[in-house]
Scaffold this active site. Structure first.
Site, mmCIF file in Angstrom:
data_model
loop_
_atom_site.group_PDB
_atom_site.id
_atom_site.type_symbol
_atom_site.label_atom_id
_atom_site.label_comp_id
_atom_site.label_asym_id
_atom_site.label_seq_id
_atom_site.Cartn_x
_atom_site.Cartn_y
_atom_site.Cartn_z
ATOM 1 N N ILE A 453 -0.828 29.189 -28.662
ATOM 2 C CA ILE A 453 -1.888 30.100 -29.108
ATOM 3 C C ILE A 453 -2.853 29.376 -30.053
ATOM 4 C CG2 ILE A 453 -0.562 32.195 -28.684
ATOM 5 C CD1 ILE A 453 0.215 32.292 -31.621
ATOM 6 N N GLY A 454 -2.954 28.067 -29.818
ATOM 7 C CA GLY A 454 -3.823 27.255 -30.672
ATOM 8 C C GLY A 454 -3.038 26.459 -31.694
ATOM 9 N N THR A 455 -1.720 26.603 -31.627
ATOM 10 C CA THR A 455 -0.858 26.040 -32.656
ATOM 11 C C THR A 455 -0.568 24.552 -32.469
ATOM 12 O OG1 THR A 455 0.904 26.842 -31.239
ATOM 13 C CG2 THR A 455 0.350 28.181 -33.143
ATOM 14 N N LEU A 617 6.975 18.411 -37.216
ATOM 15 C CA LEU A 617 7.058 17.601 -35.997
ATOM 16 C C LEU A 617 5.764 16.855 -35.703
ATOM 17 C CD1 LEU A 617 9.161 19.894 -33.632
ATOM 18 C CD2 LEU A 617 9.907 18.186 -35.293
ATOM 19 N N LYS A 620 -0.464 16.268 -37.949
ATOM 20 C CA LYS A 620 -1.866 16.666 -37.771
ATOM 21 C C LYS A 620 -1.983 18.146 -37.376
ATOM 22 C CE LYS A 620 -5.175 13.833 -35.992
ATOM 23 N NZ LYS A 620 -5.877 13.110 -34.906
ATOM 24 N N THR A 621 -1.286 18.553 -36.319
ATOM 25 C CA THR A 621 -1.373 19.964 -35.923
ATOM 26 C C THR A 621 -0.696 20.843 -36.988
ATOM 27 O OG1 THR A 621 0.622 19.735 -34.568
ATOM 28 C CG2 THR A 621 -1.490 19.514 -33.441
ATOM 29 N N GLN A 625 -2.264 24.021 -39.065
ATOM 30 C CA GLN A 625 -1.666 25.354 -39.195
ATOM 31 C C GLN A 625 -1.669 25.830 -40.645
ATOM 32 O OE1 GLN A 625 0.089 27.608 -36.782
ATOM 33 N NE2 GLN A 625 -1.631 26.540 -35.928
ATOM 34 N N GLY A 689 9.457 27.088 -38.700
ATOM 35 C CA GLY A 689 8.091 27.389 -38.256
ATOM 36 C C GLY A 689 7.079 27.247 -39.378
ATOM 37 N N GLU A 692 2.671 30.811 -40.245
ATOM 38 C CA GLU A 692 2.287 31.966 -41.047
ATOM 39 C C GLU A 692 2.379 31.774 -42.553
ATOM 40 O OE1 GLU A 692 3.333 35.759 -38.541
ATOM 41 O OE2 GLU A 692 4.677 34.139 -37.975
HETATM 42 MO MO1 MOS Z 1 2.445 36.647 -35.422
HETATM 43 S S1 MOS Z 1 1.678 38.047 -36.618
HETATM 44 O O1 MOS Z 1 4.035 36.847 -35.567
HETATM 45 O O2 MOS Z 1 1.541 36.313 -34.100
#
Ligand code: MOS
Length: 726
Positions: A453-455, A617, A620-621, A625, A689, A692
């Site tokens: 999703i762009g991640t 990992l 850069k990406t 984030q 992760g 967020e």
């Molecule tokens: Mo998210 S708000 O868990 O895409």
């Protein structure tokens, strides 16, 4: 040399910047018809009559669906608005659908449809709804959770803070709107859908149309931002499939920007009453965090704002309470760091207020209440290096030079404010599958039914597979976003890296094992007869570790065996002993604001954050984030606000001109670092992760900096100049 952890450039970057990455609305399906949704103009009531005569006469219109003629769907339920009845529960709810040869005809015809209503009194007053509020849960976790005795803890307290913090409704506003292309062949449905949950869409559409899951194929190859609003299946995806079936040809449905405000989720409004009690030395004796958040009248979604309060600080008496207030608005949903973004704002501003009451440095107050175990379950964390985050971030920021008195720091004529906060987000992980193949053309394929999703999912899958296979990342192709691949969890909850990468790694190990088994049993191979443990693959060449006997490219081996791929598949699940631990990420964020003393304009010239997220990992990406999350935090603090007209439930700023988000000029220097502390209790790559956590704490750090600059404590987001003037 391992590629894991290196700043490998996004492997799909070139496709994206050259316009070759195909988003869901961009597939040239032959004979494609266009559908346009007509939304309700009242928030509550029922449709008495829909007049479609004029619309039907528009050239190129193929069909018009309304509750009068729409096919009945076996799986229909009230949470989606798919023309099954006459009820209206929120403004802009889908009430009709026009299908035409082209977009313009569909839009024009939609404008000619006349919908007549009988109004019912809407519930739009959030505060008036409090007496009828009720408990809820979030991701199967209880909304209400307490331990110890909060009243006793407050009685014991020498210092208290008791305040109300409020946050507005926000909308996700991905650049790519929701879009679906639906196509039927008999009972078989194929969808290109802008979603972060292909398997969720597959299952839900199968249920909706009463067909087998196997008959639904969903693709979401590239997603132009999602942030939670593309996590569940909304009405438009079903309507597109319904339309395609009805007109017996492929149909494309793209939401218009205003339709992104209402029918596809929002971050709900919250009122958070936070009560903190502490001893004079700063030790917390009690925390009560009571949240009211809105939901819709058709479905419960709980904004879990008090969840971070359950994990952040050592405190013997804690009560976390959530109440849902149903309103005639579209159902709210997960939005980047759902619950945690709004909850850390309240908790971390509360802690700053407590620090001022105590005359203690805000960072010192956090350290006094530091916890090495989960304060509720008393379980150890899988890994926690927050102390190091505080120290490093404070150091990089220069926190020791801060003078605590509000208004005491200046830069020219501007007031300078320095504020800080703690960041946190749960470390989630779920079952995921992956497949890896050595291909006869010398490349390798890695695929999983996850989404990017762009991640950077495409990129880190490439890295992990390349690393395990002994190939250059340039020779590995990653594929995601298709339900033909092994199932993976939805790309949400900051869980994809931690869930999918162990599966990719295991599938790559399986592929490597299978390739080596083939080689050692092949009498023409240089490793014939070797023990598989003595065989390695480097740069695509198979050899003994000692290199004795020479090496050959894996393609030569495949050539002798029918030129077929050699494959490995794997499914990875969280470790069985994970419930012995609490698993969360943490971080520390420090922000500087400059406030114009007359105009009260706030700028954020710099932010420093240090994160503890296990192993990163791709630096850069990963950095991207974190920065994205922090930009969202700045936006939460200063910009975003949805204006609901309480007379009619219409959103007044349902467009990208009036809905404020920061632009480049609003963002200063963002300095992010991650502590390299692999979390091997969480998964074999040590990764948690990162999508967020960046937004969490940021709102509070900025609010606290504004107080430090101005002496004015604004407890209502966003902090706009008008709130600082009065
Ligand atoms: Mo998210 S708000 O868990 O895409």
């Amino acid at each position: 040399m391992s590629t894991i952890g290196t700043p490998l450039t996004r492997v799909d970057g070139r496709l994206k910047v050259t316009g070759h990455a195909q988003y869901s609305a961009e597939f040239n399906v032959p004979n494609l018809a266009r559908a346009v949704i007509v939304g309700s103009t009242i928030p509550s009531g029922c449709i008495t009559r829909i007049d479609v005569d004029r619309a039907e006469r528009v050239a190129d219109v193929i069909a018009i669906l309304t509750p009068d003629n729409a096919p009945k769907l076996p799986g229909a339920e009230r949470r989606v608005s798919v023309l099954q009845d006459n009820q209206v529960y929120y403004n802009r709810q889908p009430v009709a659908l026009v299908i035409a040869e082209n977009l313009h005809a569909a839009q024009y015809a939609a404008s000619l449809i006349e919908v007549h209503y009988q109004d019912a009194p809407p519930k739009l007053d959030f505060l008036a709804g409090f007496p009828n509020s009720y408990p809820g849960s979030h991701n199967n976790e209880p909304g209400d959770l307490s331990w110890g005795d909060v009243d006793a803890g407050l009685a014991q307290a020498e210092i208290k803070v008791d305040q109300l913090y409020t946050t507005p409704i926000e909308h996700h506003n991905p650049m790519e709107p929701h879009a679906t292309i639906a196509q039927w062949e008999g009972d078989h449905l194929t969808l290109h859908d802008a979603t972060q949950n292909i398997f969720g869409v597959k299952k839900y559409l199968a249920k909706m149309f009463g067909i087998s899951d196997d008959n639904v194929h969903v693709m979401s190859l590239f997603v132009g931002g999602a942030f939670g609003c593309k996590g569940q299946t909304w009405s438009h995806t079903i309507l597109a499939a319904m339309a395609a079936k009805h007109v017996n040809r492929p149909v494309k449905l793209v939401l218009e920007r205003p339709q992104m405000f209402g029918p596809v989720g929002a971050r709900p409004r919250t009122h958070q009453r936070l009560t903190l009690g502490a001893t004079r030395s700063g030790k917390l004796t009690a925390i009560r965090h009571e949240v009211h958040a809105h939901t819709s009248v058709i479905e419960d979604y709980l904004e879990s704002s008090a969840f971070p309060t359950r994990v952040m600080y050592a405190c013997p008496n804690v009560s976390t309470i959530h109440r849902l207030v149903p309103l005639n608005l579209g159902t709210p949903t997960y939005m980047r760091a759902p619950g945690v973004a709004t909850g850390t704002y309240a908790l971390e501003v509360g802690m700053d207020e407590l620090a001022y009451e105590l005359g203690m440095d805000p960072l010192q107050l956090r350290l006094v209440n530091y916890t090495d175990v989960d304060p509720h379950t008393k379980k150890p964390f899988t890994e926690k290096s927050l102390r190091e985050c505080y120290t490093r971030a404070a150091d990089r920021f220069g926190w020791s030079k801060r003078t605590p008195a509000p208004g005491s720091m200046r830069k020219g004529s501007l007031l300078v404010g320095w504020g800080m906060a703690t960041e946190t987000y749960p470390a989630n992980r779920n079952v995921a599958g992956a497949v890896v193949r050595f291909l006869p053309n010398g490349r390798a394929l890695v695929a999983s039914g996850t989404e990017d999703i762009g991640t950077g999912m495409y990129t880190i899958m490439t890295q992990v597979a390349a690393d395990t296979l002994g190939l250059s990342p340039a020779l590995v192709d990653a594929k995601v976003g298709d339900t033909i691949f092994p199932q993976a969890p939805l790309a949400a909850g900051s869980m994809s890296t931690a869930s999918v990468m162990p599966a990719v790694q295991a599938a790559a190990i399986a592929a490597r094992t299978n390739l080596i088994a083939l080689a050692v049993s092949d009498s023409s191979s240089p490793v014939y007869g070797a023990s598989p443990n003595d065989v390695i693959i480097t740069n695509g060449k198979i050899s003994r570790k000692t290199l004795a006997g020479g090496a050959e490219d894996f393609t030569e081996l495949l050539l002798r065996h029918g030129n077929q791929p050699v494959e490995g598949t794997a499914k990875a699940a969280p470790p069985e002993d994970l419930n012995q631990y609490s698993h969360h990420s943490f971080g520390a964020i420090f922000a500087e604001v400059l406030v114009d003393p007359d105009l009260r304009m706030v700028r954020v010239p710099r932010v420093v954050a240090v994160f503890d997220v296990g192993k990163l990992l791709n630096t850069k990406t990963g950095r991207s984030q974190f920065i994205g999350g922090i930009v969202w935090g700045i936006s939460l603090a200063l910009h975003e606000d949805t204006y609901v007209d309480e007379r009619n439930g219409r959103i007044a700023n349902a467009n990208l001109a009036d809905y404020r988000v920061p632009v480049n000029a609003d963002i200063g220097d963002i300095d992010v670092t991650a502590i390299d502390a692999p979390d091997m209790n969480f998964n074999p790559l040590g990764a948690r992760g990162i999508g967020e956590i960046g937004i969490t704490g940021t709102g509070a750090a900025i609010a606290n900096a504004i107080f430090h600059a101005t002496g004015k404590r604004v407890r209502d987001l966003p902090i706009t100049p008008d709130k600082l003037l009065t």
